[in-house]
Scaffold this motif. Structure first.
Motif, short mmCIF file in Angstrom:
data_model
loop_
_atom_site.label_atom_id
_atom_site.label_comp_id
_atom_site.label_asym_id
_atom_site.label_seq_id
_atom_site.Cartn_x
_atom_site.Cartn_y
_atom_site.Cartn_z
N ASP A 121 0.86 -1.15 0.23
CA ASP A 121 0.21 0.15 -0.16
C ASP A 121 0.71 1.13 0.20
N GLY A 122 1.93 1.13 0.85
CA GLY A 122 2.93 2.50 0.95
C GLY A 122 3.68 2.48 -0.40
N ALA A 123 3.78 1.61 -1.37
CA ALA A 123 4.45 2.09 -2.76
C ALA A 123 3.51 2.49 -3.67
N GLN A 124 2.09 2.37 -3.23
CA GLN A 124 1.26 3.07 -4.46
C GLN A 124 1.00 4.68 -3.97
N PRO A 125 1.23 5.51 -4.84
CA PRO A 125 1.29 6.97 -4.72
C PRO A 125 -0.24 7.33 -4.11
N HIS A 126 -1.18 6.90 -4.80
CA HIS A 126 -2.33 7.31 -3.98
C HIS A 126 -2.81 6.86 -2.67
N HIS A 127 -2.06 5.87 -2.13
CA HIS A 127 -2.13 5.57 -0.65
C HIS A 127 -1.52 6.40 0.49
N THR A 128 -0.93 7.41 -0.31
CA THR A 128 -0.01 8.53 0.40
C THR A 128 -0.65 9.99 0.42
N THR A 129 -1.75 10.21 -0.22
CA THR A 129 -2.05 11.61 -0.70
C THR A 129 -3.81 11.71 -0.53
N ILE A 130 -3.74 13.20 -0.42
CA ILE A 130 -5.08 13.60 -0.51
C ILE A 130 -5.61 13.63 -1.81
N HIS A 131 -4.90 13.42 -2.83
CA HIS A 131 -5.30 13.12 -4.37
C HIS A 131 -5.33 11.74 -4.49
N TYR A 132 -6.26 11.08 -3.54
CA TYR A 132 -6.03 9.53 -3.76
C TYR A 132 -6.96 9.01 -4.88
N ASN A 133 -7.93 9.54 -5.47
CA ASN A 133 -8.45 9.29 -6.51
C ASN A 133 -9.04 10.28 -7.59
N GLY A 134 -8.14 10.73 -8.26
CA GLY A 134 -8.27 11.94 -8.96
C GLY A 134 -7.97 13.16 -8.11
N TRP A 135 -7.49 14.39 -8.77
CA TRP A 135 -6.81 15.31 -7.90
C TRP A 135 -7.87 15.94 -7.14
N ASN A 136 -7.74 16.24 -5.72
CA ASN A 136 -8.61 16.69 -4.91
C ASN A 136 -9.12 17.81 -5.33
N ARG A 137 -10.62 17.96 -5.61
CA ARG A 137 -11.42 18.81 -6.25
C ARG A 137 -11.42 20.08 -5.33
N ASP A 138 -11.11 20.00 -3.99
CA ASP A 138 -11.32 20.99 -3.38
C ASP A 138 -9.70 21.88 -3.06
N THR A 139 -8.88 21.46 -3.77
CA THR A 139 -7.68 21.98 -3.74
C THR A 139 -7.29 22.63 -5.12
N PRO A 140 -6.41 23.59 -5.14
CA PRO A 140 -5.98 24.15 -6.54
C PRO A 140 -5.53 23.01 -7.46
N ASN A 141 -5.72 23.23 -8.91
CA ASN A 141 -5.04 22.29 -9.78
C ASN A 141 -4.61 22.86 -10.74
N PRO A 142 -3.53 23.70 -10.84
CA PRO A 142 -2.87 24.42 -11.71
C PRO A 142 -2.57 23.85 -13.00
N GLU A 143 -2.19 22.59 -12.77
CA GLU A 143 -1.75 21.87 -14.13
C GLU A 143 -2.81 21.05 -14.76
N GLY A 144 -4.24 21.11 -14.31
CA GLY A 144 -5.39 20.61 -14.75
C GLY A 144 -5.40 19.00 -14.95
N PHE A 145 -4.97 18.44 -13.59
CA PHE A 145 -4.84 16.81 -13.54
C PHE A 145 -6.36 16.64 -13.69
N THR A 146 -6.45 15.26 -14.05
CA THR A 146 -7.83 14.62 -13.76
C THR A 146 -8.61 14.55 -12.59
N THR A 147 -9.73 14.56 -12.38
CA THR A 147 -10.20 14.49 -11.22
C THR A 147 -11.26 13.39 -11.12
N SER A 148 -11.22 12.62 -12.14
CA SER A 148 -12.00 11.42 -12.40
C SER A 148 -11.88 10.39 -10.96
N ARG A 149 -13.10 10.02 -10.52
CA ARG A 149 -13.22 9.10 -9.62
C ARG A 149 -12.73 7.53 -9.78
N GLN A 150 -12.43 7.44 -11.29
CA GLN A 150 -11.91 6.16 -11.57
C GLN A 150 -10.37 5.97 -11.69
#
Length: 343
Positions: free
Chosen positions: A191-220
């Motif tokens: 789990d600790g090797a998977q980036p999504h398990h160490t971040t608030i951006h765990y399933n698409g970029w967190n929609r409540d935070t700035p997203n200056p690079e326009g990363f996906t917010t998809s829940r898939q």
């Protein structure tokens, strides 16, 4: 729930032999198996022979999936265990928010961690407690190895047939427990090797935070990466070839676990940049290289922690009344009462 979460030959063959899971957790089935198998196959000769077999590697690979497979037991079982699989950090390594503690300053106990989060206005269920799951799993494995050392040494010296038979039976029981606990530790290291398990951006970029690079917010995003894509591109031989050389010097568990998780956290933005560039479509080589690197990081860390737990166990004391492992191995202490008990 916040996070929705066979053989050795099948792992080597990769996606053609493995069906993608309907519901995925960290790494799905393929990734967790690969990390467990590669770690055991990389063990050095100083560890017991029962661990250095194809059967042991396959067993740990399967048992590395177990913390996901045990879900669905109801409450409090699920809620208490689900949050062990992740720790949500912001980019600088603080837990959840600017008010959260740094992962480098974790309290000694998980209960103290929970209290500090609540004091900062952070829900424990949202933050996760992966570092404590890893530390707990490591310490349990040290105890397992210490017990095995005592049983193995006592069995080899015992002249009483009844006691010798009991030592043998308990050693065999302990070997099964060791494989199980290696699998559990393997799961949380995975789990600790998977980036999504160490971040608030765990399933698409967190929609409540700035997203200056326009990363996906998809829940898939989370599930498609660690499940279907990983099962298509991951291969045991590639993971083993990418594993790091052992890092065993200067070990401090409470420093090493945060350092490991921060290394993974640093891969969150590179993941989203690669996703934006199409690197996780079909069997893209760029995405495949990212997967292999992350699985290899998990397998390398797991292999090292297995070795370090074995070494730590030599200086442990076990049983009641406690007996020192090194004294039993040297033949200067009788562990019978400590192991069998004196009711």
């Amino acid at each position: 729930m916040k996070r929705l979460a066979v053989a050795l030959a099948a792992l080597t063959l990769g996606a053609a032999a493995l069906a993608a899971p309907a519901v995925v957790s960290a790494w799905g089935n393929t990734g967790h198996r690969l990390i467990g198998v590669a770690a055991v196959r990389g063990l050095p000769g100083e560890l017991p022979a029962f661990l250095r077999t194809p059967a042991a590697a396959a067993e740990v690979g399967e048992l590395s999936r177990e913390p996901d497979r045990s879900r669905g037991g109801g409450q409090p079982h699920d809620r208490e265990r689900d949050t062990a699989h992740f720790v949500d950090m912001i980019e600088d390594g603080r837990i959840m928010t600017e008010q959260g503690m740094s992962i480098d300053a974790l309290p000694r106990l998980k209960s103290e961690y929970d209290a500090a989060l609540l004091a900062a206005g952070i829900k424990v269920d949202d933050a996760g407690y992966l570092p404590y799951a890893i530390m707990d799993g490591y310490q349990q494995l040290v105890r397992d190895f210490a017990t095995w050392r005592v049983l193995y040494a006592a069995e080899s010296r015992e002249t009483d047939p009844g006691k010798r038979a009991w030592y043998r039976e308990d050693r065999i029981r302990r070997e099964a427990l060791i494989l199980r606990d290696m699998g559990y530790l393997g799961h949380f290291i995975g789990d600790g090797a998977q980036p999504h398990h160490t971040t608030i951006h765990y399933n698409g970029w967190n929609r409540d935070t700035p997203n200056p690079e326009g990363f996906t917010t998809s829940r898939q995003t989370h599930g498609q990466f660690e499940g279907a894509f990983t099962s298509r591109v991951a291969r045991l031989d590639a993971v083993e070839a990418a594993m790091a050389t052992p890092a065993l010097d200067g070990f401090d568990l409470r420093a090493r676990v945060p350092a490991y998780l921060k290394t993974t956290l640093a891969e969150v933005t590179p993941f989203y940049r690669l996703e934006k560039a199409g690197g996780f479509r079909d069997s893209d080589a760029r995405g495949g290289a990212f997967v292999i690197a992350r699985l290899a990081a998990g397998a390398s860390e797991l292999r090292d922690l297995f070795v370090l737990a074995w070494r730590d166990s030599a200086d442990d004391a076990i049983g009641w009344p406690a007996v020192k492992v090194n004294e039993v191995e040297a033949g200067t202490a009788d562990p019978w009462l400590a192991m069998y008990g004196d009711d």
